[in-house]
Design an enzyme around this catalytic site. Structure first.
Site, PDB file in Angstrom:
ATOM      1  N   HIS A 158       0.721  -1.130   0.030  1.00  8.46           N
ATOM      2  CA  HIS A 158       0.117   0.023   0.010  1.00  8.46           C
ATOM      3  C   HIS A 158       0.923   1.211  -0.075  1.00  8.46           C
ATOM      4  O   HIS A 158       0.656   2.226   0.733  1.00  8.46           O
ATOM      5  CB  HIS A 158      -1.125   0.054   1.090  1.00  8.46           C
ATOM      6  N   ASN A 187     -10.227  -3.345   2.332  1.00  8.46           N
ATOM      7  CA  ASN A 187      -9.790  -2.963   0.869  1.00  8.46           C
ATOM      8  C   ASN A 187     -11.278  -2.880   0.031  1.00  8.46           C
ATOM      9  O   ASN A 187     -12.278  -2.751   0.670  1.00  8.46           O
ATOM     10  CB  ASN A 187      -9.424  -4.422   0.180  1.00  8.46           C
ATOM     11  N   TYR A 238       0.765  -5.067  11.193  1.00  9.19           N
ATOM     12  CA  TYR A 238       0.196  -3.681  10.717  1.00  9.19           C
ATOM     13  C   TYR A 238       0.805  -2.685  11.953  1.00  9.19           C
ATOM     14  O   TYR A 238       1.689  -1.567  11.596  1.00  9.19           O
ATOM     15  CB  TYR A 238      -0.985  -3.447  10.649  1.00  9.19           C
TER      16      TYR A 238
END
Length: 486
Positions: free
Chosen positions: A54, A127, A337
């Site tokens: 990303h 997403n 993350y």
């Protein structure tokens, strides 16, 4: 071809590179799986300084307003009380490309939303598709390696892409979406968003339900023709970034309706698909969409780096009333993350203005690079203590859940990778099917081994005989006889 054994970085052989170690078949994932932790931690540190995935994206500020009180399902205050407004920030992105890549490439779009709630920040990191390519986090670094550049040629490698997918039939549903018209949105404003994973909502009485998030664009879904997308990639690679900025700048504020699917907790044991498998969707006939509220984007960033590039998101950024599910992909992301943010932006990334919660954080985290606030001052720096420092609040403990089974590297119980992909193909119009087949054939032609093509054709055929046959014909191959006979 070699018979070299896969090993850890310290040379020990790896017994299972497909399934993480869980408590029973549904988990949760165990922190004792040191290979999983090593693999994800190393993966997060492979690129400097842009995001590992990303990397290319844009964002905007806005607000979320509740239109349907959800307090019967969750005590999360941002979803309680009709009319409740919460400031938020969203980042759209492509997944595989570098920071300078084109916006109009065929790729899923990241849809990451940060809510600045009165109970702390809440991130939905999803997403523009309701499913994903894989369902266990242990496979994620390998998958993304196939989407990046070949270590020798430094070129994209279609053979690696399709080799991995052909060995991972669970990817078929997402591959079918990616190769359809939806694989290239016209703009970020004209695409839906999804939380993708299953989450748990818990109400004030401690009652739990399973939930999936759907952000429905109010601009309508629009996609780009492949030739126009290619043209824009050359002429204006920042097309989506520019479109969002200009729309907001002129007062054309994009909006999305947030809906959820809600599954009673006990249904998870009997539903025909594993509800925690991120490669599957829940039928909306079984669990209809329920409106929650409306998200509107109305303010552009003042500085891209400070507000978009330094924004950090994690599905583990949760508030009371919202908890994880046993989804194995989600369980890995809960670690990966936040760890990526600590590496990329720093241990104190949550103190930056774009990430800082509206409520004052009160904890014993101290020091670290780029600590730019008071660093906790002279307050108590440990807990428990006798000096009035911050204390835990037992009412905010997670809702208990049962686990069972033997700790082992285990796969999901259910291996039907074809029904939902076939259903998707049959839902498409003939024109949409034709474009889907053409996109797949074009993407697979550069693959250097027919063995890989035939393996993947077999997956398409198992989803729908016409689907597989048309792709085989487009590639000048025959559907493998062993697949047809079954």
């Amino acid at each position: 071809m070699t018979d070299r054994k896969l090993t850890t970085s310290w040379g020990a052989p790896v017994g299972d590179n497909q399934n993480s170690i869980t408590a029973g078949h549904r988990g949760p994932t165990l922190i004792q799986d040191v290979y999983l932790l090593e693999k994800l931690a190393h993966f997060n540190r492979e690129r400097v300084p842009e995001r590992v995935v990303h990397a290319k994206g844009g964002g905007a500020h806005g607000f979320f307003e509740v239109t349907n009180d959800m307090s019967q399902y969750t005590k999360a205050k941002l979803f309680n009380g009709t009319g409740t407004k919460t400031d938020m920030f969203i980042r759209f992105s492509t997944v595989a490309g570098e920071l300078g890549s084109a916006d109009t490439l065929r790729d899923p779009r990241g849809f990451a939303v940060k809510f600045y709630t009165e109970e702390g920040n809440y991130d939905i990191v999803g997403n523009n598709t309701p499913v994903f390519f894989i369902r266990d986090a242990i496979k994620f670094p390998d998958f993304i390696h196939t989407q990046k550049r070949d270590p020798q040629t430094h070129l994209k490698n279609p053979t690696a892409v399709w080799d991995f997918w052909s060995h991972s039939p669970e990817s078929l549903h997402q591959v079918s979406i990616l190769m359809s018209d939806r694989g290239i949105p016209a703009t970020w404003r004209h695409t839906h968003g999804f939380g993708s994973h299953t989450f748990k909502w818990v109400n004030a009485e401690g009652q739990a339900v399973w939930v999936k998030y759907h952000f429905k664009t109010e601009q309508g879904v629009k996609n780009l023709d492949v030739d126009l997308a290619a043209q824009l990639a050359g002429e204006n690679p920042d097309y989506h970034t520019e479109d969002l900025f200009n729309a907001i700048e002129k007062g054309d504020f994009p909006s999305w309706k947030l809906c959820v699917q809600i599954m009673p907790e006990e249904d998870a044991n009997t539903y025909r698909f594993d509800p925690f498998d991120v490669t599957k969707v829940w039928s909306q006939k079984d669990y209809p969409l329920i409106e929650v509220g409306r998200m509107t984007l109305n303010r552009n960033p003042e500085n891209y780096f400070a507000e978009v590039e330094q924004a950090t998101f994690s599905p583990g950024t949760l508030v009371p009333g919202i908890e994880p599910s046993p989804d194995k992909m989600l369980q890995g992301r809960l670690f990966a993350y936040a760890d990526a943010a600590r590496y990329r932006v720093g241990a104190n990334h949550n103190t930056l203005p774009i990430n800082r919660p509206k409520v004052e954080a009160a904890n014993n985290f101290r020091d670290g690079a780029m600590r730019h606030d008071a660093n906790g001052g002279k307050s108590v720096y440990y807990e428990p203590n006798s000096f009035g420092g911050p204390t835990e609040t037992p009412e905010n403990k997670i809702a208990p859940f049962a686990v069972s089974g033997v700790a082992d590297s285990v796969a999901y119980d259910e291996h039907d990778h074809y029904t939902q992909a076939g259903d998707l193909y049959r839902l498409l119009s003939e024109d949409e099917r034709t474009r889907l087949v053409a996109n797949i054939v074009g993407a697979m032609k550069p693959v250097t081994l027919d063995e890989i093509k035939l393996r993947q054709i077999g997956h398409f055929y198992k989803a729908d005989a016409e689907y597989g046959t048309r792709i085989a014909e487009g590639l000048g191959l025959e559907v493998p006889a062993a697949v047809v006979q079954k």
